[in-house]
Design an enzyme around this catalytic site. Structure first.
Site, mmCIF file in Angstrom:
data_model
loop_
_atom_site.group_PDB
_atom_site.id
_atom_site.type_symbol
_atom_site.label_atom_id
_atom_site.label_comp_id
_atom_site.label_asym_id
_atom_site.label_seq_id
_atom_site.Cartn_x
_atom_site.Cartn_y
_atom_site.Cartn_z
ATOM 1 N N LYS A 111 12.520 4.645 -10.947
ATOM 2 C CA LYS A 111 11.636 3.582 -10.464
ATOM 3 C C LYS A 111 11.532 3.652 -8.936
ATOM 4 O O LYS A 111 11.940 2.732 -8.217
ATOM 5 C CB LYS A 111 12.138 2.210 -10.948
ATOM 6 C CG LYS A 111 11.797 1.959 -12.426
ATOM 7 C CD LYS A 111 12.316 0.645 -12.932
ATOM 8 C CE LYS A 111 11.220 -0.371 -13.162
ATOM 9 N NZ LYS A 111 10.434 -0.107 -14.383
ATOM 10 N N ARG B 207 20.404 3.116 -14.285
ATOM 11 C CA ARG B 207 19.116 3.689 -13.898
ATOM 12 C C ARG B 207 18.923 3.556 -12.384
ATOM 13 O O ARG B 207 18.355 4.438 -11.735
ATOM 14 C CB ARG B 207 17.995 2.977 -14.672
ATOM 15 C CG ARG B 207 16.632 3.603 -14.468
ATOM 16 C CD ARG B 207 15.634 3.075 -15.482
ATOM 17 N NE ARG B 207 15.331 1.659 -15.293
ATOM 18 C CZ ARG B 207 14.625 0.928 -16.153
ATOM 19 N NH1 ARG B 207 14.154 1.469 -17.258
ATOM 20 N NH2 ARG B 207 14.379 -0.341 -15.907
HETATM 21 C C1 LIG Z 1 9.910 -0.173 -15.602
HETATM 22 C C2 LIG Z 1 8.987 0.772 -16.266
HETATM 23 C C3 LIG Z 1 8.893 0.876 -17.670
HETATM 24 C C4 LIG Z 1 9.614 -0.042 -18.616
HETATM 25 O O1 LIG Z 1 10.988 -0.013 -18.490
HETATM 26 P P1 LIG Z 1 11.887 -1.204 -19.078
HETATM 27 O O2 LIG Z 1 13.264 -0.793 -18.738
HETATM 28 O O3 LIG Z 1 11.636 -1.255 -20.527
HETATM 29 O O4 LIG Z 1 11.435 -2.447 -18.392
HETATM 30 C C5 LIG Z 1 8.081 1.858 -18.192
HETATM 31 N N1 LIG Z 1 7.350 2.675 -17.393
HETATM 32 C C6 LIG Z 1 7.410 2.584 -16.046
HETATM 33 C C7 LIG Z 1 6.605 3.529 -15.225
HETATM 34 C C8 LIG Z 1 8.213 1.629 -15.445
HETATM 35 O O5 LIG Z 1 8.248 1.540 -14.121
#
Ligand SMILES: *Cc1c(COP(=O)(O)O)cnc(C)c1O
Length: 348
Positions: free
Chosen positions: A186, A84
């Site tokens: 992210k 990711r």
């Molecule tokens: C990080 C995040 C999540 C959750 O992702 P995980 O990989 O399960 O920790 C969900 N929504 C957003 C907007 C995020 O930034």
């Protein structure tokens, strides 16, 4: 290296506690990444013209290292975070960090700060990899150089007194992401715009806001920075990934786990009206794993789920996933990655 970090494990919350070491690597645009090294945790020097400071050219990850009941230190699906992180880098015009370098950096930081990992069941070491455009640039264009840094902080269990339900409100004014934008990665710039809506919701007594899709304003997308699920007639529903929703690793794990248990899981559009008629609802992410939802408010309508008791399926999925993460239950999906604590550290 200190044997024990002198931390009162039971007073830990989800906040920043400084640790001893961090990992830092650098890269010039168009060149391969240079091997990074471990440094004492501390401030970094940065050019005021850095791309990350002026144009938000940056991404982050969030992961946890747990001490399992067997005494191992384990990561949960770190290869998924690495991939990711690569997709996010590509989307923001940054040189992707090779998967093996990402995992190696995370392992080194965890090993070097192993005295900060809480005892089994009392929290985790939260891991924060970041990638920033740190070279100076005036035009809106990719930075000439990049910094990949990994730091950690010990955190307590998200729910101190055990799982508890949260009250949410649907935002009728703000959106988190639009089609074609950066909502699916992210990117650091995705988060500051959510702070004011979230703060306003908290003032009204809600834990967080639910964002709807930016086109029709009808479909549930996310809960702040967590993915949404609801259960109706034992069938599990979660919004399909359309590019505006962050593909959570907890979300993916819950889908696989629920299917393995024989439940039907559908990834499709989830209308807010449908969610407000569901039997159970919860949201998920690395920090809290699963948060049961006690109520959702939209305008003057309020839906209360199960009298604010935790739903049976929500409870079952939470128990199973956390049992796998702490090695109390067999890791049937091979999700756990054991961290070798004796690895050589590239210390400077
Ligand atoms: C990080 C995040 C999540 C959750 O992702 P995980 O990989 O399960 O920790 C969900 N929504 C957003 C907007 C995020 O930034």
């Amino acid at each position: 290296m200190p044997e024990n970090a002198n931390i009162d494990w039971d007073s830990l919350t989800f906040s920043m506690t400084k640790t001893d070491f961090m990992y830092v690597a650098e890269c010039q645009l168009g060149q391969p990444w240079q091997v990074g090294n471990m440094q004492p945790y501390g401030k970094l020097e940065i050019d005021p013209a850095a791309g990350v400071l002026n144009y938000g050219q940056g991404i982050f990850e969030g992961m946890k290292a747990h001490r399992s009941v067997e005494g191992n230190v384990v990561l949960f699906r770190p290869d998924e975070n690495a991939r990711r992180f690569q997709r996010g880098a590509a989307r923001l015009g940054m040189p992707p960090v090779p998967e093996s370098m990402f995992i190696d950096a995370v392992e080194q930081v965890v090993a070097a700060n192993s005295h900060f990992i809480p005892p089994s069941g009392r929290g985790a070491l939260y891991i924060r990899p970041v990638l920033w455009g740190t070279g100076p640039i005036m035009g809106v264009a990719p930075s000439p150089s990049y910094t990949f840094c990994v730091f950690v902080t010990p955190v307590g269990p998200y729910f101190k007194g055990g799982l508890s339900c949260i009250d949410l409100v649907i935002s009728d004014e703000y959106h988190r992401a639009a089609p074609g934008g950066s909502g699916g990665v992210k990117a650091i710039g995705n988060y500051a715009p959510g702070m004011m809506p979230s703060k306003n919701a908290k003032k009204r007594g809600f834990a967080e806001v639910i964002y709807l899709d930016a086109i029709n304003h009808e479909l549930i997308e996310e809960v702040g920075a967590a993915n949404f699920f609801c259960v109706k007639n034992k069938k599990i529903h979660t919004p399909e990934l359309t590019g505006t929703i962050l593909p959570g690793i907890t979300r993916d794990s819950i889908i696989q786990l629920a299917k393995h248990k024989g439940y039907e899981v559908v990834e499709e559009k989830v209308h807010a009206t449908f969610a407000m008629e569901a039997d159970e609802a919860f949201c998920c992410g690395t920090a809290a794993v699963i948060s049961p939802i006690g109520s959702i408010t939209q305008g003057d309508k309020e839906k209360v789920y199960l009298n604010r008791e935790i739903g049976p399926l929500t409870r079952e999925l939470y128990d199973s996933l956390t049992a796998i993460q702490s090695q109390k239950e067999e890791d049937v999906f091979s999700w756990l990655h054991k961290v070798p604590l004796e690895i050589p550290l590239n210390l400077v």
